[in-house]
Design a protein around this motif. Structure first.
Motif, mmCIF file in Angstrom:
data_model
loop_
_atom_site.group_PDB
_atom_site.id
_atom_site.type_symbol
_atom_site.label_atom_id
_atom_site.label_comp_id
_atom_site.label_asym_id
_atom_site.label_seq_id
_atom_site.Cartn_x
_atom_site.Cartn_y
_atom_site.Cartn_z
ATOM 1 N N TRP A 1 0.836 -1.189 0.000
ATOM 2 C CA TRP A 1 0.000 0.000 0.000
ATOM 3 C C TRP A 1 0.875 1.244 0.000
ATOM 4 O O TRP A 1 2.058 1.185 0.303
ATOM 5 C CB TRP A 1 -0.992 0.010 1.169
ATOM 6 C CG TRP A 1 -0.379 0.208 2.522
ATOM 7 C CD1 TRP A 1 -0.212 1.384 3.163
ATOM 8 C CD2 TRP A 1 0.140 -0.787 3.388
ATOM 9 N NE1 TRP A 1 0.392 1.184 4.381
ATOM 10 C CE2 TRP A 1 0.607 -0.142 4.544
ATOM 11 C CE3 TRP A 1 0.256 -2.180 3.311
ATOM 12 C CZ2 TRP A 1 1.189 -0.832 5.591
ATOM 13 C CZ3 TRP A 1 0.824 -2.857 4.359
ATOM 14 C CH2 TRP A 1 1.286 -2.180 5.479
ATOM 15 N N ASN A 2 0.249 2.356 -0.352
ATOM 16 C CA ASN A 2 0.960 3.619 -0.421
ATOM 17 C C ASN A 2 0.331 4.558 0.592
ATOM 18 O O ASN A 2 -0.857 4.857 0.527
ATOM 19 C CB ASN A 2 0.861 4.201 -1.835
ATOM 20 C CG ASN A 2 1.807 5.360 -2.029
ATOM 21 O OD1 ASN A 2 2.239 5.990 -1.069
ATOM 22 N ND2 ASN A 2 2.124 5.657 -3.270
ATOM 23 N N ASP A 3 1.108 5.052 1.541
ATOM 24 C CA ASP A 3 0.587 5.932 2.575
ATOM 25 C C ASP A 3 0.773 7.414 2.237
ATOM 26 O O ASP A 3 0.576 8.274 3.076
ATOM 27 C CB ASP A 3 1.231 5.619 3.930
ATOM 28 C CG ASP A 3 2.719 5.912 3.947
ATOM 29 O OD1 ASP A 3 3.285 6.175 2.874
ATOM 30 O OD2 ASP A 3 3.309 5.870 5.039
ATOM 31 N N LYS B 1 3.577 8.834 1.563
ATOM 32 C CA LYS B 1 4.993 9.171 1.748
ATOM 33 C C LYS B 1 5.884 8.176 1.004
ATOM 34 O O LYS B 1 7.066 8.434 0.842
ATOM 35 C CB LYS B 1 5.353 9.175 3.232
ATOM 36 C CG LYS B 1 4.618 10.208 4.041
ATOM 37 C CD LYS B 1 4.986 10.113 5.490
ATOM 38 C CE LYS B 1 4.166 11.088 6.310
ATOM 39 N NZ LYS B 1 4.409 10.933 7.739
ATOM 40 N N GLY B 2 5.335 7.068 0.635
ATOM 41 C CA GLY B 2 6.113 6.053 -0.066
ATOM 42 C C GLY B 2 5.383 4.734 -0.060
ATOM 43 O O GLY B 2 4.410 4.537 0.670
ATOM 44 N N THR B 3 5.792 3.844 -0.903
ATOM 45 C CA THR B 3 5.156 2.530 -0.993
ATOM 46 C C THR B 3 5.666 1.643 0.136
ATOM 47 O O THR B 3 6.842 1.570 0.404
ATOM 48 C CB THR B 3 5.471 1.893 -2.364
ATOM 49 O OG1 THR B 3 5.034 2.781 -3.390
ATOM 50 C CG2 THR B 3 4.771 0.575 -2.514
#
Length: 76
Positions: A66-68, A70-72
């Motif tokens: 998942w991608n939050d 800020k990064g994967t």
């Protein structure tokens, strides 16, 4: 005349000793600088290089990605 000749020879001898001492000191500094540079280069070359670490999930269902924002993030 003998005293003047002795004085000139003494001064010439002291000058020769001074030149020999200056040469020895300069040679010591050059060798020391060379060894310092060699040691520094060896220290930098022997540093561990970062190698990628590969990881695999045991099953495909165990892997979550998942991608939050800020990064994967990959959770294995």
């Amino acid at each position: 005349m003998q005293n003047i000749r002795s004085a000139v020879l003494a001064i010439a001898g002291l000058a020769l000793i001074g030149l020999a001492a200056a040469f020895a000191v300069s040679l010591t500094l050059v060798i020391g600088a060379f060894l310092t540079v060699t040691l520094a280069a060896r220290m930098l070359m022997l540093r561990t290089k970062q190698a990628p670490v590969y990881a695999k999930a045991r099953r495909q269902e165990d892997m979550r990605v998942w991608n939050d924002g800020k990064g994967t993030i990959i959770d294995l």
